[in-house]
Structure formats: C-alpha cells, structure tokens
Design a protein around this motif. Structure first.
Motif, short mmCIF file in Angstrom:
data_model
loop_
_atom_site.label_atom_id
_atom_site.label_comp_id
_atom_site.label_asym_id
_atom_site.label_seq_id
_atom_site.Cartn_x
_atom_site.Cartn_y
_atom_site.Cartn_z
N VAL A 1 89.39 -14.39 21.25
CA VAL A 1 88.00 -14.21 21.69
C VAL A 1 87.49 -12.80 21.35
N VAL A 2 88.38 -11.83 21.48
CA VAL A 2 87.94 -10.44 21.43
C VAL A 2 88.48 -9.67 20.23
N MET A 3 89.12 -10.33 19.29
CA MET A 3 89.71 -9.57 18.17
C MET A 3 88.66 -8.75 17.45
N ASN A 4 87.52 -9.36 17.18
CA ASN A 4 86.48 -8.65 16.43
C ASN A 4 85.91 -7.49 17.25
N THR A 5 85.57 -7.76 18.51
CA THR A 5 84.94 -6.71 19.31
C THR A 5 85.94 -5.61 19.68
N PRO B 1 72.46 -8.86 27.79
CA PRO B 1 73.85 -8.73 27.35
C PRO B 1 74.01 -8.62 25.84
N GLY B 2 73.11 -9.24 25.07
CA GLY B 2 73.20 -9.15 23.60
C GLY B 2 72.94 -7.74 23.13
N GLY C 1 88.71 -17.60 36.84
CA GLY C 1 88.37 -17.11 35.51
C GLY C 1 89.07 -15.78 35.29
N VAL C 2 88.53 -14.98 34.40
CA VAL C 2 89.18 -13.70 34.12
C VAL C 2 88.29 -12.53 34.46
N ASP C 3 87.14 -12.79 35.05
CA ASP C 3 86.22 -11.69 35.32
C ASP C 3 86.03 -11.42 36.80
N LYS D 1 79.88 -7.03 33.00
CA LYS D 1 80.46 -8.34 33.35
C LYS D 1 79.76 -9.50 32.67
N GLN D 2 78.62 -9.23 32.05
CA GLN D 2 77.90 -10.31 31.36
C GLN D 2 78.29 -10.42 29.88
N VAL D 3 79.22 -9.59 29.45
CA VAL D 3 79.65 -9.61 28.05
C VAL D 3 81.16 -9.86 28.01
N THR D 4 81.58 -10.82 27.21
CA THR D 4 83.01 -11.13 27.14
C THR D 4 83.76 -9.99 26.44
N GLN E 1 75.76 -5.23 24.22
CA GLN E 1 76.96 -5.22 23.36
C GLN E 1 76.73 -4.33 22.12
#
Lengths: 268, 268, 268
Positions: free
Chosen positions: B29-33, B240-241, B141-143, B192-195, B244
């Motif tokens: 999910v987060v490799m790019n970010t 959130p967009g 969840g995770v958050d 918290k609104q951004v993965t 980021q």
C-alpha cells in the motif's frame, strides 16, 4: 434537496459516523489510491491478502472488496476464503472483475470466484460485465467502454443471471438487481485518464453497502456521490494529476450543502 | 532556536548531506509513498524483499525498515534475513508492526521477528504497541488510537520489556528507551485521513537513526520534524489529497529557518 | 518548429489516436505512477505478471515493458514468457534493469533476461547500463548517476554489445543503437526527488516504440518529450509532491504549440 440527495447524504453521514472497516483484497496498482479513497469517504480500509488471516479479517469487517487486477492463483484462494467468511456472517462482498474476458486465466479465476462466493454487488465496465455474464465480449485493456442502448436493456437480464446487484459504469452508470434498474449520470471524461478510478468506484460501493442493506440502493448512491465529487474535482483541476488530488479532497469535503441537487439517479 | 530545533536541524542536514540508503521491506500500500517520503527527507530509498538479495542490501544500508502490513510468510523470512544481516553489522533496524494484534497470523509473525531480530526503534500506534507488548489489546483497522495517561505511564515499561526504543504515535507521540520518555506534540488530525502516514513516520525514524546513534533522540527528532512538516502541509491543503502532496513538499522544503521554534519535544 | 519538434509531435499524436496497449511487468513501487504516466501520455496501460496470462497479454500489446525493481524469481519467469511472446510477434520489448549490479541476484536475473529476450530499448541510469554491459560498476541505490565524457563515448559501444538501443538517462540523456548516438538535454534536478521517474521514462519509451519502429528515434523522442514536460512541471511546482502532480498534468496537456522549440535532441 431531492429524496435521493437526502438519502445519499444520510448514508454518507452514517459511513462517517460508524467508520466501517472495509477489507480489500485488491491489485497492486490501486492499493494506495483505494485506501485513500475509502479514508476520504470516511470509512476505514484494511488491505490484507494472506490466506492465514483473511478469514479472520473478513469476519470483523463491514464489507469485503475482491478485485482481480494483477491476479495470482494464491490470491484467488485467499479471496474465496475471505468471501466465504463474509458470506457466512451476512457481510456484503463486492466483486471488481478487472479485465475479465481479456485472458483465459482471468475468466477462469472469475468463474471460480462466482462459483464459490455470493456477491452483493459486482461492479465493472460494460466489457467486463458482459464477459462475466458469458456474452463473450473482447476487451482492450481495462478501461474500454461500450455504452449503448443494448447495454441498458441487458443490465437487468445480467443481474438476474449473476444473482447479484450489477453496476456497469461508464458515461452513464447502470445498476440493476435483476428487476429494477437505475441510471446515474454526471461525472467527467477525465476519470478515464487516471488509473484505478474504476476500482475506487467499487470501493465506494463497498463503503455504502456496509451501511445500506439494500445493495441496489447502496450501489446507486455510491456511484452518484462519486460522480458528483468527480465533477467538483474536474472543475478544480488542470489535468489527470491534479484531478486525482482534487478527487480525494472532494470526496472528503462533500457536505450536505454540496450534495444538494448533485445526485442524479433516475429509474429506467 | 531551541536546543532541540538546532539538534534536529543538524541531524536533518546530515541526512541530506550523507544521503544514507534506507532498505525497506514494507507493505504494498505504501511502497510508493514511503519511497517518496524518504526522498523528500533527503535520504535514498531502496525497496527489495527477495530473500536472495535482502542480506546483501541490508549490509550496505544506513538503516533497515521492516513493516508487516500486507504480510506474507515469505516476506517474514526475508525480513529476518535482512534484520540479521543488519544486526551483525550494527546497522539500525526499525520495526513497524502494522496491525499486530488484529489477527493471529500478524501477532505470530511479529513474534517471530521480535525473537530473531534486535530492533533499534519500534514505531506503531498505541493499539499496535500494546499488542506487541502482550497487553492483549484489540484493534480496529490500523489507524485506531487510544491516547490516555495510562499509555504514557506504560511507554517506559513497554520499551524496557521490548529491549528497544519504542515510539507510540498519536495526537501526542511518546518515545522511550525504557528509562527516559519524551512527548512530541503538534501535527494535525488530517494525518489520519491519508493512508501510510504512520508508515512514513517509521521511515523518517529510519532516516534519522541512520545518522544519529542515540536512537531515542533519533526517534524523537524524526517525529517532531514530521509533525512540524505536517502542520505546514495542513495549512496549505484543502483535504487529504492536497495534504499528501503538500506533505512531500513540506518535508523537502524544511529549512533551518522554517524549523525554528517548530520542534516540540519535552521530557516527560 | 524544428524537425524534431514536428516528428515528436507526430509520434505523440499517433499514440493518442491509436492508444496502444502497453503491457507492464514492473515493480510494486511504481505500478500506480507508471500506469498514470502511460495514461497521461495517451496510451493504455495493463499491469499483469501471472505466468498463466502474460504470454496472451503480451501478444495483443503494442509494447511490453519489463522492469526488475522489487524482483522475485517467479516474476523473472513471467518476464521471459511475456518477452518471448512479444519477440515472436515483432512487438517491441523494453527493459528497465533497476538496480542491476547492486546484488548478485539482480545481476543474474538481468543476465537471464538478456539471454532469453531480445530488447528494442534498454533504459537505465549510467551505473545500471554499465553494470549490464559488464563494466562492473558499483551503484549506490537506484538513483545514482555518473555523467561524464567517458559515458558518452561508451554509449555506442555498449549498445553494439547489448544488441539493443540503449538509453542512459541523467542530466543529459544519451541514446544509441550501436552506430548513431543522440544527446537529449533539458529536464530538471527535481526528477531525482521523486521515486519512479526513471521507470516512467522507460514507460514513455515503450509508448513511443509502440508507434515508431525506429527504436533509436522512438527513445530519443520519448525522452525529449518527457524532459520538456518535466520542465513545465518544475516551473509550476514547489517541491517533489507538487512536481509529481504537475508532471502528469504536463504530459497530458502537451500540445503541438507547447512542444514547439522544447525538443532538444542533438546528434553526438
């Protein structure tokens, strides 16, 4: 405010208040953007695909989303495990049959899923839904679209055949449960210039299905809200990069006021 | 400029000058970010998980980050190989135990990692860190986050028990090495609104640990810098967009001047 | 409008009109941004790596892109299957040898690919291309660059040795087919602050190779267009986050007028 505006707003408010956990087994291309879409809507995403844990996670989720892009055999096994776990508990399972019909492997894998799991909503473009229904369509990539009167007249038939609400997205989205059929207009052509916007539509269907047990209604409202947010994002963007960013903002910033007169659902 | 401002700036300047290689075995999910976060900080990311090469890569890295989101068994094997390779050379290894406690598979996998690898820093939210410490927390969840006085008082105890610096992130972050404990305030609820913003916090800890051998200090400075950049990003964003996007800009644009009076670390 | 401006524009217009399908077997870090890059250029991306379907997909693609970042053994097998399927039909195959030379596993895997598949274009940074050519370079991460007169003089030799068009990207890009050599100037240093911008360069080469059978020309035009869009994006951005967003917009918004005098290709 129309009745659909009000009902869609109520469902969105419920998602934001309950923050249902959406369990995704999805493709590598869109994992990040799908998670961000679900967060922007107001639900809580979890991405997990190991067969050792998917049954447990599906069991405490509000909805399960299975997406067959970047498919591998192991993943289909995990999808079946998660789907059965959700089915046993009455948790809605959503299918996004990315690219079905493009290769024998995808079609067979989708066939396995259809045989083993009951779906609340199946969302795809026309080529994918036709392929899934056995109309033997050929698709070019995963973003092709064949929007015609013929598609509309077949939506009800396909939904009945697949025993699921079917959502065929395109310039006008069509949703049917095998009896009724709604058309959802709006949106913007720029959606097709960003990868994963179809997958995000499926994710938003999952969010709404987690709070609205009438899945036909859930799918229609989800897609109308998505198109509405997309219109706002398109207005504020200058290309596909800024559209992607604005879309997350628009989904998150949708308010009762901004939703007014923006939900365009009509019975066909 | 406070002493913490100055020390944090010096560490950031060192990262940008030395550009340490950060070896990530992390979730899809987060490799790019995560890679973009590490680049924005000023270090150099490499993502590699094949067991055939992770030992070699870890050996020439400045820090190794292991993150168990989207877990698979093969990946845990690779994480142990990479972790041991780093341990043998005194290279700091950071653990992000995403979702530990949520399923038996994650808890057992985290247990294997804890048994085989020595960690310099373990970063998670309160539910994850409690689960890892055997407090048998249940997470949604995770958050999720449980911020309370009780958490603060247990941070030191947990760090001592886990033989690692522990960073519990939330509205106020807590870091402890089992003796001292720091609180880091600031940030913004939009994180918290951004993965992947938690995963990015771990990545920034890895960047700082690559240049600061006192890992308690490294973690505190990393998280304070991150919160500070997040505040700047939140000021400039509309959802959130855009947050980021602004967050990458803010991390990269942090200067000595912008850091002044923005590092809020206090000894508890 | 120079001859290169006109030819590059014509090729871009052809991509947008024919929308060739680009089949990607690429790394997890860049799948999303690569798909969005291909969409922004105007072609149609598909990401698929299962050995059961890659031969079929490659067979109906306009170009196939193989990228060895986040490598696994199974993926190399799929790459060979896809590459051979494309080779048998005269469909161009592009290689991005990410990190080759960094570990024995990557070098051996790249060696297997070179032995089994014929490449139309191989694109990497200087360290990667040198390592692939057996010059035994050592690389630091995947973004390092050694730009020198020596590189220029060796580009032709390497292309001849590798039996492929070779594109060495950096401050000035070099492309050679083993006889002729072009230099492409422009771009912006901020490219190096965003992950996957090298991988995107390879993807754009694939888009151009799908419509231009002279692969030397295709690679030169692709890289010049990319640098030109990057300059526009850099002008409008304030850091790596906004640059990434603006880059998608700039690639999509490139017009005949904006391309005028922006294509800087010179014969060396």
């Amino acid at each position: 405010m129309t009745a659909w505006d009000r009902e869609t707003w109520d469902a969105l408010a419920k998602i934001r208040q309950k923050r249902p956990l959406i369990h995704n087994i999805t493709n590598f291309v869109v994992m990040n953007t799908t998670a961000n879409t679900i967060l922007a809507v107001g639900a809580s995403p979890i991405m997990a695909h190991a067969i050792q844990e998917v049954g447990e996670i599906a069991a405490f989720s509000g909805a399960v989303l299975l997406n067959i892009g970047t498919l591998e055999t192991d993943w289909i096994d995990a999808m079946i495990t998660a789907g059965k776990s959700a089915n046993a508990r009455g948790i809605p399972v959503i299918l996004d049959p990315v690219g079905v019909g493009a290769t024998r492997f995808r079609s067979e894998s989708a066939g396995r899923l259809m045989a083993e799991v009951e779906f609340a909503i199946i969302r795809g473009n026309a080529a994918e839904i036709f392929a899934l229904a056995g109309f033997h369509s050929r698709i070019q990539g995963v973003d092709s679209l064949q929007d015609s009167q013929e598609i509309k007249s077949k939506a009800v038939e396909i939904a009945a055949e697949l025993h699921s609400v079917v959502a065929i997205t395109g310039a006008e989205d069509l949703v049917s449960d095998g009896r009724n059929c709604y058309g959802i207009s709006g949106g913007d052509p720029i959606f097709k210039q960003v990868t994963g916007t179809g997958c995000a539509a499926s994710a938003i269907c999952a969010c709404f299905a987690a709070v609205e047990p009438l899945y036909l209604k859930a799918a229609a409202m989800a897609l109308a809200y998505y198109k509405s947010a997309g219109e706002e994002a398109a207005r504020l963007s200058k290309g596909p990069g800024s559209f992607q960013m604005q879309l997350f903002d628009a989904l998150a910033n949708t308010s009762r006021a901004s939703m007014e007169n923006s939900i365009r659902i009509r019975q066909l």
